[in-house]
Design a protein around this motif. Structure first.
Motif, PDB file in Angstrom:
ATOM      1  N   GLU A   1       0.840  -1.199   0.000  1.00 49.08           N
ATOM      2  CA  GLU A   1       0.000   0.000   0.000  1.00 49.08           C
ATOM      3  C   GLU A   1       0.874   1.248   0.000  1.00 49.08           C
ATOM      4  OE1 GLU A   1      -3.125   2.337   2.907  1.00 49.08           O
ATOM      5  OE2 GLU A   1      -2.841   0.183   3.171  1.00 49.08           O
ATOM      6  N   LYS A   2       0.629   2.155  -0.950  1.00 48.81           N
ATOM      7  CA  LYS A   2       1.474   3.343  -1.072  1.00 48.81           C
ATOM      8  C   LYS A   2       1.305   4.295   0.107  1.00 48.81           C
ATOM      9  CE  LYS A   2       1.854   3.410  -6.133  1.00 48.81           C
ATOM     10  NZ  LYS A   2       1.605   4.181  -7.376  1.00 48.81           N
ATOM     11  N   ASN A   3       0.076   4.570   0.468  1.00 50.38           N
ATOM     12  CA  ASN A   3      -0.187   5.577   1.497  1.00 50.38           C
ATOM     13  C   ASN A   3      -0.387   4.910   2.857  1.00 50.38           C
ATOM     14  OD1 ASN A   3      -0.657   8.161   2.540  1.00 50.38           O
ATOM     15  ND2 ASN A   3      -2.863   7.975   2.245  1.00 50.38           N
ATOM     16  N   CYS A   4       0.634   4.201   3.314  1.00 50.80           N
ATOM     17  CA  CYS A   4       0.512   3.455   4.573  1.00 50.80           C
ATOM     18  C   CYS A   4       1.166   4.234   5.715  1.00 50.80           C
ATOM     19  CB  CYS A   4       1.141   2.073   4.441  1.00 50.80           C
ATOM     20  SG  CYS A   4       2.915   2.093   4.118  1.00 50.80           S
ATOM     21  N   PRO A   5       0.767   3.976   6.967  1.00 50.82           N
ATOM     22  CA  PRO A   5       1.308   4.741   8.095  1.00 50.82           C
ATOM     23  C   PRO A   5       2.826   4.699   8.206  1.00 50.82           C
ATOM     24  CG  PRO A   5      -0.673   3.577   8.780  1.00 50.82           C
ATOM     25  CD  PRO A   5      -0.357   3.100   7.391  1.00 50.82           C
ATOM     26  N   ALA A   6       3.429   3.530   8.033  1.00 49.03           N
ATOM     27  CA  ALA A   6       4.881   3.426   8.205  1.00 49.03           C
ATOM     28  C   ALA A   6       5.637   4.174   7.118  1.00 49.03           C
ATOM     29  CB  ALA A   6       5.304   1.968   8.236  1.00 49.03           C
ATOM     30  N   ALA A   7       5.088   4.219   5.907  1.00 46.14           N
ATOM     31  CA  ALA A   7       5.768   4.893   4.800  1.00 46.14           C
ATOM     32  C   ALA A   7       5.893   6.394   5.042  1.00 46.14           C
ATOM     33  CB  ALA A   7       5.023   4.643   3.489  1.00 46.14           C
ATOM     34  N   HIS A   8       4.977   6.969   5.823  1.00 50.24           N
ATOM     35  CA  HIS A   8       5.049   8.396   6.119  1.00 50.24           C
ATOM     36  C   HIS A   8       6.307   8.730   6.915  1.00 50.24           C
ATOM     37  CE1 HIS A   8       0.349   8.288   6.045  1.00 50.24           C
ATOM     38  NE2 HIS A   8       0.875   8.191   4.846  1.00 50.24           N
ATOM     39  N   ALA A   9       6.801   7.769   7.675  1.00 47.80           N
ATOM     40  CA  ALA A   9       7.944   8.007   8.553  1.00 47.80           C
ATOM     41  C   ALA A   9       9.235   7.388   8.039  1.00 47.80           C
ATOM     42  CB  ALA A   9       7.644   7.446   9.943  1.00 47.80           C
ATOM     43  N   ALA A  10       9.140   6.355   7.200  1.00 49.91           N
ATOM     44  CA  ALA A  10      10.321   5.591   6.789  1.00 49.91           C
ATOM     45  C   ALA A  10      11.238   6.408   5.879  1.00 49.91           C
ATOM     46  CB  ALA A  10       9.890   4.310   6.078  1.00 49.91           C
ATOM     47  N   ASP A  11      12.507   6.027   5.869  1.00 53.43           N
ATOM     48  CA  ASP A  11      13.479   6.654   4.973  1.00 53.43           C
ATOM     49  C   ASP A  11      13.356   6.132   3.547  1.00 53.43           C
ATOM     50  OD1 ASP A  11      15.288   8.191   6.979  1.00 53.43           O
ATOM     51  OD2 ASP A  11      15.079   6.192   7.859  1.00 53.43           O
TER      52      ASP A  11
END
Length: 406
Positions: free
Chosen positions: A50-60
């Motif tokens: 999933e592109k807009n996932c919670p972890a992706a907002h914070a990940a490098d």
């Protein structure tokens, strides 16, 4: 020397070149892991479709791919010195594939046991001579025909009970309470048009539920967090209270001792959560385990010296495990999407976060999910205080603000 061969060395974060940790899964657990690992100086890559996932907002770095995509797994394994998973339904084969390229914690073996309720119960039973704790009486229902073939034994030994799918159940999904053989047949049919492997567990006289959060390093060092007392609603964790108001010293010791046995038998590396039932006679029954940080351990972020997510990063990186000491009494409240809705309708509103954050000791964690849905975990609040009574009082006030019935 490859990263895997070099795994005995501490994976200390350095500025150049950057040291990367990886996580399979992009939900809120992955997001909180990212924050903790970054605080230690690591960069974090997330693999999640999933592109807009919670972890992706914070990940490098976000690798947008399925969990079984071998090209994506190879990329993650090449980039990261160690990889973990934020939920147990990542295929064990994917973790095994990664393990050929980098350090994986927890290993595929432990995750595969937690993915299968029958394998999990068999494992707990095998541990019981040392752990002194057994699972609830249960039986595999491999097909609808099993009910008729063993109807007398099922009626006598396991009803009323809880029918659970063997695989892929969580937050109350894939399970239903049954009182009679007819209800059992209906429940089995409701899980699918074809025969679905299920396990039927006897309902026991429950006093309360607890969970034990344990962490183990690659060297076998083990630390255990204080016992958490949990309350569920509709199969979803509602509150976690630590110290548990009903937990006696004997039950706490037995649960912690059993957790140490289980984590050692798995040769586990990382954070493991084990849920237990305490029965009305004071006896202990092991329910299930989660090979990852757990919802009931979120209180550790605000109430313990070392959070469960920092502990996971430490274990992955072969660093010393952190202090599990609890410095404040706490109650953790899950925030579900229901509180965004006005009454029983579809109209949305923003909860009164300003009033909530005016409460002393209220620590709000929202997960960055784009859409609120009823029953969906959107965040949590930990109420920390010098005494448990004060934390519980703040919980009651907050529930009034948010429109949550206690």
């Amino acid at each position: 020397m490859s990263k895997v061969q070099d795994s005995q060395l501490p994976l200390i974060p350095v500025a150049t070149p950057p040291v990367w940790l990886g996580v399979m899964g992009g939900g809120q657990l992955g997001r909180m892991f990212v924050h903790a690992a970054q605080a230690l100086g690591y960069k974090v890559a997330v693999l999640e479709p999933e592109k807009n996932c919670p972890a992706a907002h914070a990940a490098d770095h976000h690798i947008v791919a399925d969990y079984n995509d071998q090209a994506a797994l190879a990329e993650l394994g090449q980039l990261c010195v160690a990889v973990t998973t934020e939920f147990e339904n990542v295929a064990a084969q994917s973790l095994a594939f990664l393990a050929e390229r980098t350090i994986v914690a927890p290993a595929a073996h432990g995750v595969s046991i937690a993915q299968d309720r029958i394998a999990e119960k068999n494992f707990f039973t095998d541990c019981s001579p040392a752990s002194k704790v057994l699972p609830a009486p249960h039986r595999l229902i491999a097909s609808k025909a099993d009910i008729d073939a063993h109807s007398d034994a099922i009626s006598a030994e396991l009803l009323p009970g809880i029918l659970k799918t063997v695989r892929l159940g969580y937050d109350g999904k894939g399970q239903v309470r049954v009182r009679t053989l007819d209800e059992l047949r209906t429940a089995v049919a409701a899980f699918g048009d074809t025969d679905v492997a299920c396990v039927l567990e006897k309902m026991l006289p429950l006093a309360y539920e607890i969970s034990v959060l344990v962490a183990r390093g690659v060297d076998g060092a083990t630390v255990v967090y204080p016992i958490a007392e949990n309350v569920h609603r509709d199969g979803i964790l509602f509150t976690t209270t630590v110290p548990g108001p009903n937990v006696c010293a004997d039950s706490a010791r037995k649960a912690q001792d059993a957790a140490r046995v289980i984590v050692d038998r798995l040769d586990y590396v990382g954070v493991l959560c084990i849920e237990f039932f305490v029965l009305q006679d004071g006896s202990l029954v092991v329910n299930e385990m989660a090979p990852r940080p757990h919802n009931s351990g979120h209180y550790t972020i605000d109430a313990c010296v070392t959070s469960q997510f920092t502990q996971q990063a430490r274990a992955m990186a072969r660093l010393p495990l952190g202090d599990t000491r609890q410095h404040s009494a706490t109650v953790m409240l899950n925030i579900l999407g229901d509180i965004w809705f006005v009454g029983d309708g579809k109209q949305l509103r923003e909860p009164a976060w300003d009033q909530l954050l005016a409460l002393p000791g209220a620590c709000l964690h929202l997960y960055g999910k784009a859409h609120a849905r009823r029953g969906r975990k959107m965040g949590h609040i930990s109420f920390v205080a010098p005494t448990l009574a004060q934390a519980q009082q703040q919980l009651a006030v907050a529930c009034g603000i948010l429109g949550i019935a206690l």
